[in-house]
Design a protein around this motif. Structure first.
Motif, PDB file in Angstrom:
ATOM      1  N   LEU A  55     -44.596 -32.965 -32.540  1.00 62.26           N
ATOM      2  CA  LEU A  55     -44.089 -33.878 -33.549  1.00 62.26           C
ATOM      3  C   LEU A  55     -43.255 -34.987 -32.923  1.00 62.26           C
ATOM      4  O   LEU A  55     -42.038 -34.924 -32.856  1.00 62.26           O
ATOM      5  CB  LEU A  55     -43.296 -33.105 -34.608  1.00 62.26           C
ATOM      6  N   LYS A  56     -43.946 -35.992 -32.474  1.00 62.38           N
ATOM      7  CA  LYS A  56     -43.319 -37.154 -31.866  1.00 62.38           C
ATOM      8  C   LYS A  56     -42.918 -38.122 -32.976  1.00 62.38           C
ATOM      9  O   LYS A  56     -43.689 -38.373 -33.905  1.00 62.38           O
ATOM     10  CB  LYS A  56     -44.309 -37.814 -30.914  1.00 62.38           C
ATOM     11  N   VAL A  57     -41.709 -38.657 -32.858  1.00 65.58           N
ATOM     12  CA  VAL A  57     -41.177 -39.591 -33.856  1.00 65.58           C
ATOM     13  C   VAL A  57     -41.237 -41.007 -33.280  1.00 65.58           C
ATOM     14  O   VAL A  57     -40.860 -41.238 -32.128  1.00 65.58           O
ATOM     15  CB  VAL A  57     -39.720 -39.239 -34.218  1.00 65.58           C
ATOM     16  N   PHE A  58     -41.713 -41.936 -34.098  1.00 62.84           N
ATOM     17  CA  PHE A  58     -41.838 -43.333 -33.696  1.00 62.84           C
ATOM     18  C   PHE A  58     -40.943 -44.213 -34.563  1.00 62.84           C
ATOM     19  O   PHE A  58     -40.674 -43.883 -35.721  1.00 62.84           O
ATOM     20  CB  PHE A  58     -43.286 -43.815 -33.864  1.00 62.84           C
ATOM     21  N   ASP A  66     -43.176 -49.381 -33.594  1.00 65.49           N
ATOM     22  CA  ASP A  66     -44.167 -48.382 -33.192  1.00 65.49           C
ATOM     23  C   ASP A  66     -43.881 -47.792 -31.803  1.00 65.49           C
ATOM     24  O   ASP A  66     -44.740 -47.195 -31.191  1.00 65.49           O
ATOM     25  CB  ASP A  66     -45.591 -48.947 -33.245  1.00 65.49           C
ATOM     26  N   LYS A  67     -42.655 -47.937 -31.329  1.00 69.77           N
ATOM     27  CA  LYS A  67     -42.254 -47.353 -30.039  1.00 69.77           C
ATOM     28  C   LYS A  67     -41.783 -45.920 -30.269  1.00 69.77           C
ATOM     29  O   LYS A  67     -41.140 -45.627 -31.281  1.00 69.77           O
ATOM     30  CB  LYS A  67     -41.120 -48.167 -29.415  1.00 69.77           C
ATOM     31  N   PRO A  68     -42.086 -45.005 -29.327  1.00 72.89           N
ATOM     32  CA  PRO A  68     -41.619 -43.631 -29.478  1.00 72.89           C
ATOM     33  C   PRO A  68     -40.099 -43.542 -29.419  1.00 72.89           C
ATOM     34  O   PRO A  68     -39.461 -44.216 -28.613  1.00 72.89           O
ATOM     35  CB  PRO A  68     -42.250 -42.886 -28.309  1.00 72.89           C
ATOM     36  N   MET A  69     -39.529 -42.720 -30.298  1.00 68.36           N
ATOM     37  CA  MET A  69     -38.081 -42.497 -30.315  1.00 68.36           C
ATOM     38  C   MET A  69     -37.721 -41.167 -29.684  1.00 68.36           C
ATOM     39  O   MET A  69     -36.645 -41.009 -29.128  1.00 68.36           O
ATOM     40  CB  MET A  69     -37.566 -42.519 -31.761  1.00 68.36           C
ATOM     41  N   GLY A  70     -38.605 -40.178 -29.828  1.00 66.80           N
ATOM     42  CA  GLY A  70     -38.344 -38.849 -29.306  1.00 66.80           C
ATOM     43  C   GLY A  70     -39.189 -37.830 -30.034  1.00 66.80           C
ATOM     44  O   GLY A  70     -40.215 -38.167 -30.624  1.00 66.80           O
ATOM     45  N   TYR A  71     -38.740 -36.588 -29.977  1.00 67.86           N
ATOM     46  CA  TYR A  71     -39.461 -35.475 -30.581  1.00 67.86           C
ATOM     47  C   TYR A  71     -38.560 -34.727 -31.559  1.00 67.86           C
ATOM     48  O   TYR A  71     -37.356 -34.649 -31.361  1.00 67.86           O
ATOM     49  CB  TYR A  71     -39.914 -34.483 -29.506  1.00 67.86           C
ATOM     50  N   ILE A  72     -39.176 -34.150 -32.582  1.00 66.57           N
ATOM     51  CA  ILE A  72     -38.411 -33.337 -33.525  1.00 66.57           C
ATOM     52  C   ILE A  72     -38.090 -32.004 -32.861  1.00 66.57           C
ATOM     53  O   ILE A  72     -38.974 -31.312 -32.358  1.00 66.57           O
ATOM     54  CB  ILE A  72     -39.192 -33.103 -34.827  1.00 66.57           C
ATOM     55  N   GLY A  73     -36.813 -31.663 -32.860  1.00 69.51           N
ATOM     56  CA  GLY A  73     -36.387 -30.373 -32.336  1.00 69.51           C
ATOM     57  C   GLY A  73     -36.143 -29.383 -33.452  1.00 69.51           C
ATOM     58  O   GLY A  73     -36.218 -28.173 -33.263  1.00 69.51           O
ATOM     59  N   ASN A  74     -35.846 -29.901 -34.637  1.00 68.22           N
ATOM     60  CA  ASN A  74     -35.521 -29.065 -35.783  1.00 68.22           C
ATOM     61  C   ASN A  74     -35.723 -29.941 -37.017  1.00 68.22           C
ATOM     62  O   ASN A  74     -35.440 -31.133 -36.968  1.00 68.22           O
ATOM     63  CB  ASN A  74     -34.063 -28.616 -35.675  1.00 68.22           C
ATOM     64  N   VAL A  75     -36.182 -29.348 -38.107  1.00 66.41           N
ATOM     65  CA  VAL A  75     -36.430 -30.152 -39.299  1.00 66.41           C
ATOM     66  C   VAL A  75     -36.168 -29.320 -40.551  1.00 66.41           C
ATOM     67  O   VAL A  75     -36.383 -28.114 -40.573  1.00 66.41           O
ATOM     68  CB  VAL A  75     -37.881 -30.718 -39.305  1.00 66.41           C
ATOM     69  N   ASP A 116     -35.778 -46.516 -39.523  1.00 68.04           N
ATOM     70  CA  ASP A 116     -37.062 -46.377 -40.201  1.00 68.04           C
ATOM     71  C   ASP A 116     -37.992 -45.677 -39.213  1.00 68.04           C
ATOM     72  O   ASP A 116     -38.263 -46.205 -38.128  1.00 68.04           O
ATOM     73  CB  ASP A 116     -37.622 -47.738 -40.602  1.00 68.04           C
ATOM     74  N   MET A 117     -38.444 -44.487 -39.584  1.00 67.79           N
ATOM     75  CA  MET A 117     -39.189 -43.638 -38.665  1.00 67.79           C
ATOM     76  C   MET A 117     -40.601 -43.360 -39.171  1.00 67.79           C
ATOM     77  O   MET A 117     -40.892 -43.522 -40.351  1.00 67.79           O
ATOM     78  CB  MET A 117     -38.449 -42.313 -38.473  1.00 67.79           C
TER      79      MET A 117
END
Length: 118
Positions: free
Chosen positions: A16-19, A24-33, A53-54
């Motif tokens: 689950l990569k977050v942009f 449209d640049k990658p921000m990181g990954y979801i570690g917990n949701v 805005d993700m």
């Protein structure tokens, strides 16, 4: 000793990569949701108090789906892994697709007691 794991271990952050929805640049990954928010694991610290805005890009059998949402960074600190940061985000108004994704992930990663055999 036999392996007793009944469910394959899943590495959620690798999927689950977050942009950034605007660039449209990658921000990181979801570690917990959860329905209230998420924890983002990133290479750069996030600005606390800022609204982002993700976008999540969900692979599908026929096409990629997007889940767009906005969240406000509540906290940010360096992770135990050098060069990584953990940031907590509160959802502004989670869209229905986000709620469905959280419910699906909760069911997928939950453990349920095995039915008693008769």
């Amino acid at each position: 000793m036999p392996i007793q794991r009944r469910i394959d271990r899943q590495q959620l952050p690798y999927y689950l990569k977050v942009f950034n929805r605007i660039t449209d640049k990658p921000m990181g990954y979801i570690g917990n949701v959860s329905l209230e928010g998420l924890m983002l694991i990133s290479q750069l610290p996030m600005l606390v108090g800022a609204r982002f805005d993700m976008r999540l890009k969900i692979p599908g059998p026929n096409a990629q789906r997007f889940i767009d949402f906005s969240a406000t960074c509540q906290w940010c600190h360096e992770d135990v892994t050098p060069g990584s940061f953990d940031s907590g985000f509160a959802m502004v108004v989670p869209p229905a697709e986000f709620v469905e994704m959280v419910d699906a992930l909760h069911q997928y990663f939950s453990f349920y007691p095995m039915a008693a055999s008769a």
